[in-house]
Design a protein around this motif. Structure first.
Motif, PDB file in Angstrom:
ATOM      1  N   SER A   6      60.946  70.154 -70.189  1.00 21.49           N
ATOM      2  CA  SER A   6      61.092  68.850 -70.836  1.00 21.49           C
ATOM      3  C   SER A   6      61.739  67.808 -69.937  1.00 21.49           C
ATOM      4  CB  SER A   6      61.931  68.996 -72.114  1.00 21.49           C
ATOM      5  OG  SER A   6      63.198  69.547 -71.812  1.00 21.49           O
ATOM      6  N   ILE A   7      61.950  68.154 -68.651  1.00 16.71           N
ATOM      7  CA  ILE A   7      62.507  67.198 -67.707  1.00 16.71           C
ATOM      8  C   ILE A   7      61.344  66.457 -67.044  1.00 16.71           C
ATOM      9  CG2 ILE A   7      63.967  66.879 -65.676  1.00 16.71           C
ATOM     10  CD1 ILE A   7      65.410  68.003 -68.121  1.00 16.71           C
ATOM     11  N   PRO A   8      61.243  65.129 -67.176  1.00 20.38           N
ATOM     12  CA  PRO A   8      60.125  64.399 -66.551  1.00 20.38           C
ATOM     13  C   PRO A   8      60.102  64.606 -65.038  1.00 20.38           C
ATOM     14  CG  PRO A   8      61.290  62.997 -68.119  1.00 20.38           C
ATOM     15  CD  PRO A   8      62.134  64.232 -67.952  1.00 20.38           C
ATOM     16  N   ARG A   9      58.912  64.790 -64.504  1.00 15.13           N
ATOM     17  CA  ARG A   9      58.787  64.895 -63.059  1.00 15.13           C
ATOM     18  C   ARG A   9      59.143  63.556 -62.413  1.00 15.13           C
ATOM     19  NH1 ARG A   9      56.321  69.525 -61.623  1.00 15.13           N
ATOM     20  NH2 ARG A   9      54.988  70.580 -63.153  1.00 15.13           N
ATOM     21  N   PRO A  10      59.706  63.568 -61.209  1.00 18.09           N
ATOM     22  CA  PRO A  10      60.065  62.297 -60.566  1.00 18.09           C
ATOM     23  C   PRO A  10      58.831  61.470 -60.257  1.00 18.09           C
ATOM     24  CG  PRO A  10      60.330  64.141 -59.043  1.00 18.09           C
ATOM     25  CD  PRO A  10      60.083  64.733 -60.397  1.00 18.09           C
ATOM     26  N   LEU A  11      58.961  60.175 -60.453  1.00 12.20           N
ATOM     27  CA  LEU A  11      57.850  59.259 -60.235  1.00 12.20           C
ATOM     28  C   LEU A  11      57.793  58.801 -58.780  1.00 12.20           C
ATOM     29  CD1 LEU A  11      55.564  57.618 -61.499  1.00 12.20           C
ATOM     30  CD2 LEU A  11      57.243  55.885 -62.110  1.00 12.20           C
ATOM     31  N   THR A  12      58.938  58.432 -58.248  1.00 18.84           N
ATOM     32  CA  THR A  12      59.051  58.022 -56.850  1.00 18.84           C
ATOM     33  C   THR A  12      60.287  58.666 -56.259  1.00 18.84           C
ATOM     34  OG1 THR A  12      60.428  56.071 -57.247  1.00 18.84           O
ATOM     35  CG2 THR A  12      58.042  55.788 -57.484  1.00 18.84           C
ATOM     36  N   ARG A  13      60.492  58.481 -54.988  1.00 21.45           N
ATOM     37  CA  ARG A  13      61.671  59.039 -54.339  1.00 21.45           C
ATOM     38  C   ARG A  13      62.952  58.344 -54.789  1.00 21.45           C
ATOM     39  NH1 ARG A  13      59.744  59.951 -48.021  1.00 21.45           N
ATOM     40  NH2 ARG A  13      58.104  61.486 -48.483  1.00 21.45           N
ATOM     41  N   LYS A  36      57.971  80.115 -68.006  1.00 20.14           N
ATOM     42  CA  LYS A  36      57.429  81.335 -67.406  1.00 20.14           C
ATOM     43  C   LYS A  36      56.207  81.055 -66.537  1.00 20.14           C
ATOM     44  CE  LYS A  36      54.964  85.522 -68.994  1.00 20.14           C
ATOM     45  NZ  LYS A  36      54.575  86.266 -70.229  1.00 20.14           N
ATOM     46  N   ARG A  37      55.282  80.226 -67.043  1.00 11.58           N
ATOM     47  CA  ARG A  37      53.989  80.068 -66.373  1.00 11.58           C
ATOM     48  C   ARG A  37      53.736  78.672 -65.820  1.00 11.58           C
ATOM     49  NH1 ARG A  37      53.003  79.877 -71.974  1.00 11.58           N
ATOM     50  NH2 ARG A  37      51.678  78.107 -72.612  1.00 11.58           N
ATOM     51  N   GLY A  38      54.724  77.779 -65.919  1.00 10.96           N
ATOM     52  CA  GLY A  38      54.530  76.408 -65.490  1.00 10.96           C
ATOM     53  C   GLY A  38      54.109  75.535 -66.651  1.00 10.96           C
ATOM     54  N   ALA A  39      54.238  74.216 -66.472  1.00 17.14           N
ATOM     55  CA  ALA A  39      53.993  73.266 -67.566  1.00 17.14           C
ATOM     56  C   ALA A  39      52.502  73.012 -67.749  1.00 17.14           C
ATOM     57  CB  ALA A  39      54.736  71.958 -67.302  1.00 17.14           C
ATOM     58  N   HIS A  40      51.808  74.013 -68.219  1.00 12.87           N
ATOM     59  CA  HIS A  40      50.389  73.879 -68.509  1.00 12.87           C
ATOM     60  C   HIS A  40      50.018  74.869 -69.605  1.00 12.87           C
ATOM     61  CE1 HIS A  40      49.596  77.634 -66.316  1.00 12.87           C
ATOM     62  NE2 HIS A  40      50.409  77.176 -65.387  1.00 12.87           N
ATOM     63  N   GLY A  41      48.908  74.606 -70.249  1.00 13.06           N
ATOM     64  CA  GLY A  41      48.473  75.486 -71.336  1.00 13.06           C
ATOM     65  C   GLY A  41      48.850  74.921 -72.688  1.00 13.06           C
ATOM     66  N   GLY A  42      48.006  75.185 -73.681  1.00 14.40           N
ATOM     67  CA  GLY A  42      48.233  74.659 -75.014  1.00 14.40           C
ATOM     68  C   GLY A  42      49.306  75.412 -75.772  1.00 14.40           C
ATOM     69  N   ILE A  43      49.671  74.853 -76.920  1.00 13.38           N
ATOM     70  CA  ILE A  43      50.752  75.414 -77.724  1.00 13.38           C
ATOM     71  C   ILE A  43      50.426  76.836 -78.171  1.00 13.38           C
ATOM     72  CG2 ILE A  43      51.958  75.189 -79.928  1.00 13.38           C
ATOM     73  CD1 ILE A  43      51.774  72.162 -79.569  1.00 13.38           C
ATOM     74  N   GLY A  44      49.209  77.051 -78.647  1.00  5.93           N
ATOM     75  CA  GLY A  44      48.849  78.366 -79.151  1.00  5.93           C
ATOM     76  C   GLY A  44      48.804  79.446 -78.095  1.00  5.93           C
ATOM     77  N   VAL A  65      56.470  49.739 -68.455  1.00  8.05           N
ATOM     78  CA  VAL A  65      55.822  50.901 -67.852  1.00  8.05           C
ATOM     79  C   VAL A  65      56.293  52.151 -68.575  1.00  8.05           C
ATOM     80  CG1 VAL A  65      55.630  52.319 -65.762  1.00  8.05           C
ATOM     81  CG2 VAL A  65      55.575  49.819 -65.583  1.00  8.05           C
ATOM     82  N   VAL A  66      55.361  53.045 -68.888  1.00  7.78           N
ATOM     83  CA  VAL A  66      55.678  54.331 -69.511  1.00  7.78           C
ATOM     84  C   VAL A  66      55.301  55.442 -68.534  1.00  7.78           C
ATOM     85  CG1 VAL A  66      55.232  55.903 -71.420  1.00  7.78           C
ATOM     86  CG2 VAL A  66      55.331  53.442 -71.839  1.00  7.78           C
ATOM     87  N   ARG A  67      56.255  56.305 -68.224  1.00  8.95           N
ATOM     88  CA  ARG A  67      56.023  57.413 -67.297  1.00  8.95           C
ATOM     89  C   ARG A  67      55.594  58.646 -68.085  1.00  8.95           C
ATOM     90  NH1 ARG A  67      60.930  59.486 -63.517  1.00  8.95           N
ATOM     91  NH2 ARG A  67      61.954  59.561 -65.552  1.00  8.95           N
ATOM     92  N   ALA A  68      54.382  59.167 -67.772  1.00 13.89           N
ATOM     93  CA  ALA A  68      53.841  60.350 -68.460  1.00 13.89           C
ATOM     94  C   ALA A  68      53.152  61.231 -67.432  1.00 13.89           C
ATOM     95  CB  ALA A  68      52.881  59.935 -69.566  1.00 13.89           C
ATOM     96  N   ILE A  69      53.911  61.717 -66.453  1.00 13.15           N
ATOM     97  CA  ILE A  69      53.317  62.451 -65.334  1.00 13.15           C
ATOM     98  C   ILE A  69      53.673  63.929 -65.351  1.00 13.15           C
ATOM     99  CG2 ILE A  69      53.148  60.435 -63.837  1.00 13.15           C
ATOM    100  CD1 ILE A  69      55.737  61.296 -62.498  1.00 13.15           C
ATOM    101  N   GLY A  70      54.080  64.432 -66.498  1.00 17.77           N
ATOM    102  CA  GLY A  70      54.334  65.863 -66.604  1.00 17.77           C
ATOM    103  C   GLY A  70      55.815  66.199 -66.602  1.00 17.77           C
TER     104      GLY A  70
END
Length: 466
Positions: free
Chosen positions: A207-214, A428-436, A380-385
């Motif tokens: 749930s921590i947003p990935r950094p957008l820039t340095r 466990k597996r990285g921020a991917h995959g659906g809820i189910g 601006v809205v940041r939605a990069i994972g």
């Protein structure tokens, strides 16, 4: 007549086990299960028994005759899947493990801690309770509510929100105790948990947003995280959602970005914070044929009547989804002479990697991308994972994924399991995959835990260390 699975399918696979004809695909273990956004029902095999409808936790299954005009594309998507996927896998339901006899640790009930109270935790607790009636589970949640990103990162009217009803039974069980407003690593250490419990399962997600820039720490006023926007809408934040007009720019084009667009669409013209919104621009780092959004999620957005979806004229090819399915006819090039003031224009710009954001000093923001492009926006809205938050004592990778083998947390040096420490879900597996998909993930992790605590008989070990 056949039934159809809609775009907000969560891949929980409860429907698959309920189907007497075994006509729902893909199944866990099929090569495309992880990459296919939704399950599908074979129209040539469905007998209209409605068993899958009752089993679906998100109400994502309807008979074909009940589909609305905006849902008809799901009928084609279901039938096309079976037309192109080849022979189905061997029929049969998912394997189930018999309930073991009660076991004890040192003459007492096993004590298990679960960190987090989102979907991964919910499936983990369900699996623990299913396997043994002789456990005590304590859940530590850093917020004051259950649900994780299911509650905070999904628009209130989205079908997936119905999954919150699944939390009632496992979290209400008298073998489960929930401790709210407690963050592991801040209020309680990993070592304290290991001393107190026989096993600790980390299900705290990402749930921590990935950094957008340095220089993210120096981002100007007017840049918001997608979670801040959606948390305010979902009443899971004490602050009001930010004002996002008149020109809102969203960085990222994954499913969370689409949830922000869904929110903007439903609030357009009705909410004071959205009333002045005149355009939304979406910048995607990926090219059009490698978009991060799931095709069904985008198709649901395209069906919203008060949006006008466009791509920029700079693209020299047809926009398609990651699955290779064209997004036409809904995605098109904007015509400046064809203006509909009742619909909110949303423009997708692909292959735009943001390098910096600066304030213009006149109330606007300049967003710079590779290739020398500059976009002007009001907000601006940041939605990069997302990435997983670091917890002292847990070995993780640069993106926060916890080192593990089939759910057992392992040492980064010896690659041996850390006694009594496990992980499930995005951590466990990285921020991917659906809820189910957390259901299958949780079953694998609990299998390892059950072996270690002698709650069930050992099974063959699969996979390799990360």
């Amino acid at each position: 007549m056949a039934h159809v699975i809609l775009g907000h399918c969560c891949k929980d696979v409860s429907c698959l086990n309920a189907c007497p004809r075994d006509c729902i695909r893909p199944r866990p273990g099929d090569p495309d299960f992880a990459t296919t956004p939704t399950l599908h029902i074979d129209p040539s095999s469905c007998i209209d028994c409605t068993a899958c409808v009752d089993a679906c936790p998100t109400s994502a299954i309807k008979p074909d005759h009940a589909l609305t005009a905006t849902e008809q594309h799901h009928l084609r998507r279901n039938s096309d899947y079976f037309a192109h996927s080849g022979p189905r896998t061997t029929p049969g339901r998912l394997p189930t493990t018999p309930l073991p006899r009660p076991s004890s640790v040192g003459g007492r009930r096993p004590r298990i801690a679960v960190v987090g109270a989102g979907p991964a935790a919910m499936y983990t607790i369900r699996e623990l309770l299913r396997r043994s009636s002789f456990v005590d589970v304590t859940v530590y949640e850093r917020h004051a509510h259950l649900g994780g990103l299911l509650r905070t990162a999904i628009a209130p009217d989205a079908g997936l929100r119905e999954m919150l009803s699944l939390f009632d039974v496992p979290f209400g069980d008298d073998r489960v105790n929930v401790v709210y407003n407690t963050e592991i690593g801040r209020d309680l250490s990993l070592e304290a948990l290991r001393r107190r419990f026989d096993a600790v399962v980390f299900a705290h997600g990402a749930s921590i947003p990935r950094p957008l820039t340095r220089s993210d720490s120096a981002l100007p006023v007017g840049v918001y995280d997608a979670l801040d926007v959606l948390a305010g809408v979902n009443n899971s934040s004490p602050t009001e959602p930010p004002t996002l007009g008149p020109h809102c720019l969203i960085i990222g084009a994954g499913n969370v970005a689409l949830e922000v667009i869904r929110y903007l669409a439903h609030q357009h013209g009705t909410s004071p914070s959205i009333a002045a919104l005149t355009q939304v621009t979406v910048l995607s780092r990926a090219c059009a044929d490698r978009s991060a959004f799931a095709t069904p999620a985008m198709q649901d957005i395209l069906a919203l009547p008060n949006l006008s979806i466009h791509t920029t004229r700079t693209l020299d090819h047809e926009p398609v989804s990651a699955a290779g399915q064209p997004l036409r006819p809904a995605m098109n090039h904007p015509d400046p002479n064809d203006r509909d003031d009742t619909r909110l224009p949303v423009v997708f710009c692909f292959e735009q990697h943001v390098t910096n954001i600066e304030s213009t000093g006149t109330g606007e923001l300049s967003v710079y991308t590779t290739g020398g492009h500059t976009f002007l926006a009001s907000t601006v809205v940041r939605a990069i994972g997302f990435r997983t938050a670091h917890i002292d004592g847990l070995p993780d990778t640069h993106n926060g994924q916890i080192l593990n083998r089939n759910g057992r947390v392992i040492s980064p040096t010896t690659r041996d399991p850390l006694h009594g420490v496990y992980v499930v879900g995005w951590a466990k597996r990285g921020a991917h995959g659906g809820i189910g998909e957390n259901r299958v993930c949780a079953a694998e992790t609990v299998e390892q835990l059950a072996i270690d605590l002698h709650l069930t008989r050992p099974t063959h070990q699969r996979g390799t260390a990360m």
